[in-house]
Scaffold this motif. Sequence first.
Motif, PDB file in Angstrom:
ATOM      1  N   MET A 215      18.646  70.152  73.875  1.00 56.71           N
ATOM      2  CA  MET A 215      19.389  71.382  74.185  1.00 56.71           C
ATOM      3  C   MET A 215      19.772  72.127  72.911  1.00 56.71           C
ATOM      4  O   MET A 215      19.713  73.360  72.859  1.00 56.71           O
ATOM      5  CB  MET A 215      20.634  71.057  75.013  1.00 56.71           C
ATOM      6  CG  MET A 215      21.485  72.282  75.347  1.00 56.71           C
ATOM      7  SD  MET A 215      22.922  71.930  76.354  1.00 56.71           S
ATOM      8  CE  MET A 215      22.171  71.750  77.956  1.00 56.71           C
ATOM      9  N   PHE A 216      20.182  71.370  71.876  1.00 57.61           N
ATOM     10  CA  PHE A 216      20.612  72.020  70.636  1.00 57.61           C
ATOM     11  C   PHE A 216      19.450  72.750  69.959  1.00 57.61           C
ATOM     12  O   PHE A 216      19.637  73.820  69.368  1.00 57.61           O
ATOM     13  CB  PHE A 216      21.222  70.986  69.684  1.00 57.61           C
ATOM     14  CG  PHE A 216      22.541  70.445  70.164  1.00 57.61           C
ATOM     15  CD1 PHE A 216      23.680  71.245  70.145  1.00 57.61           C
ATOM     16  CD2 PHE A 216      22.640  69.155  70.664  1.00 57.61           C
ATOM     17  CE1 PHE A 216      24.905  70.758  70.601  1.00 57.61           C
ATOM     18  CE2 PHE A 216      23.851  68.666  71.117  1.00 57.61           C
ATOM     19  CZ  PHE A 216      24.982  69.465  71.085  1.00 57.61           C
TER      20      PHE A 216
ATOM     21  N   ILE B  72      19.056  75.992  71.813  1.00 55.15           N
ATOM     22  CA  ILE B  72      20.089  76.956  71.424  1.00 55.15           C
ATOM     23  C   ILE B  72      19.745  77.573  70.066  1.00 55.15           C
ATOM     24  O   ILE B  72      19.903  78.786  69.852  1.00 55.15           O
ATOM     25  CB  ILE B  72      21.470  76.272  71.379  1.00 55.15           C
ATOM     26  CG1 ILE B  72      21.899  75.861  72.794  1.00 55.15           C
ATOM     27  CG2 ILE B  72      22.513  77.204  70.762  1.00 55.15           C
ATOM     28  CD1 ILE B  72      23.167  75.047  72.848  1.00 55.15           C
ATOM     29  N   LYS B  73      19.253  76.726  69.157  1.00 53.88           N
ATOM     30  CA  LYS B  73      18.858  77.218  67.833  1.00 53.88           C
ATOM     31  C   LYS B  73      17.715  78.217  67.957  1.00 53.88           C
ATOM     32  O   LYS B  73      17.692  79.246  67.273  1.00 53.88           O
ATOM     33  CB  LYS B  73      18.435  76.027  66.967  1.00 53.88           C
ATOM     34  CG  LYS B  73      18.139  76.399  65.523  1.00 53.88           C
ATOM     35  CD  LYS B  73      17.801  75.165  64.710  1.00 53.88           C
ATOM     36  CE  LYS B  73      17.486  75.534  63.261  1.00 53.88           C
ATOM     37  NZ  LYS B  73      17.138  74.334  62.454  1.00 53.88           N
ATOM     38  N   GLU B  74      16.766  77.926  68.842  1.00 51.54           N
ATOM     39  CA  GLU B  74      15.636  78.834  69.051  1.00 51.54           C
ATOM     40  C   GLU B  74      16.112  80.156  69.655  1.00 51.54           C
ATOM     41  O   GLU B  74      15.656  81.230  69.256  1.00 51.54           O
ATOM     42  CB  GLU B  74      14.598  78.185  69.965  1.00 51.54           C
ATOM     43  CG  GLU B  74      13.329  79.017  70.121  1.00 51.54           C
ATOM     44  CD  GLU B  74      12.296  78.375  71.023  1.00 51.54           C
ATOM     45  OE1 GLU B  74      11.127  78.775  70.963  1.00 51.54           O
ATOM     46  OE2 GLU B  74      12.681  77.474  71.806  1.00 51.54           O
TER      47      GLU B  74
END
Length: 259
Positions: A1-2, A5-7
């Motif tokens: 998930m992180f 979110i970064k993408e």
Amino acid sequence: MFNRIKELYSYREMIFSLVKRDLKGRYKGSALGFLWTFLNPLLQLAVYTMVFSVIMRAGIEDYYIFLFVALVPWIFFSTSLAGGSSCIWAQQEMVKKIYFPREVLPIAYVTSQFVNMLLSFIVIFAVLILSGHTLNFIAILYLPLIMIIEYVLALGMAMLTSAITVYLRDLEYILGIVTMAWQFLTPVMYSVDAVPEQLRGIFALNPMTPVIVAYRDILYFGTAPQMKTLLLAVVTGIAVLIAGWIVFHRLQKHFVEEL
């Protein structure tokens, strides 16, 4: 998930561009243009106030304010839910031709509706000030928090419905009926106290109930929302967003084939 979110963060310019395009194109070609952002809630307020203050008397002091501070947030949520359901389908050519995180589309749609709500709050505060309604500035400090909570809730619902609509096209039309019924099951036009005590447990399951109650506490009653109300709204909003994100992530793998 992180990593996701970064993408998404790396595609923030695309989100801003889509939001800007939606806001500019919403009333393109109409005579009054962007003024409809303020006229729409005012016209709905006039209709509801006439019905519930004159015809079906609600018996609530300053009913137009009681209604208005809840109606504008409800319009944001209902539009995000019903309109957000078709945001993937409406951009199917883009989805088929280029790669980008598909979450960009519901995020951009809900964000544009959120900006529209923020602009409508200019009208709310103007009505409150011109009517001589007392504003509690300490209570107003909670307003950004409840706005963010509602944004998270609306985004979760938009992700959920937009992903399912790709596979079940009829959902877009079903949601038109659902949002109409949902409004009457949410304390927008009436007080929570008007709900029969034996049904309040069921009404508490409505994720929009604590949100609307918090808006009304802040702007109509001039008090800070109860901690129980805020906690329930936060937990519900986060839970819906996580559920919507999970469903969206699983279904997006076959968007292109379905479109």
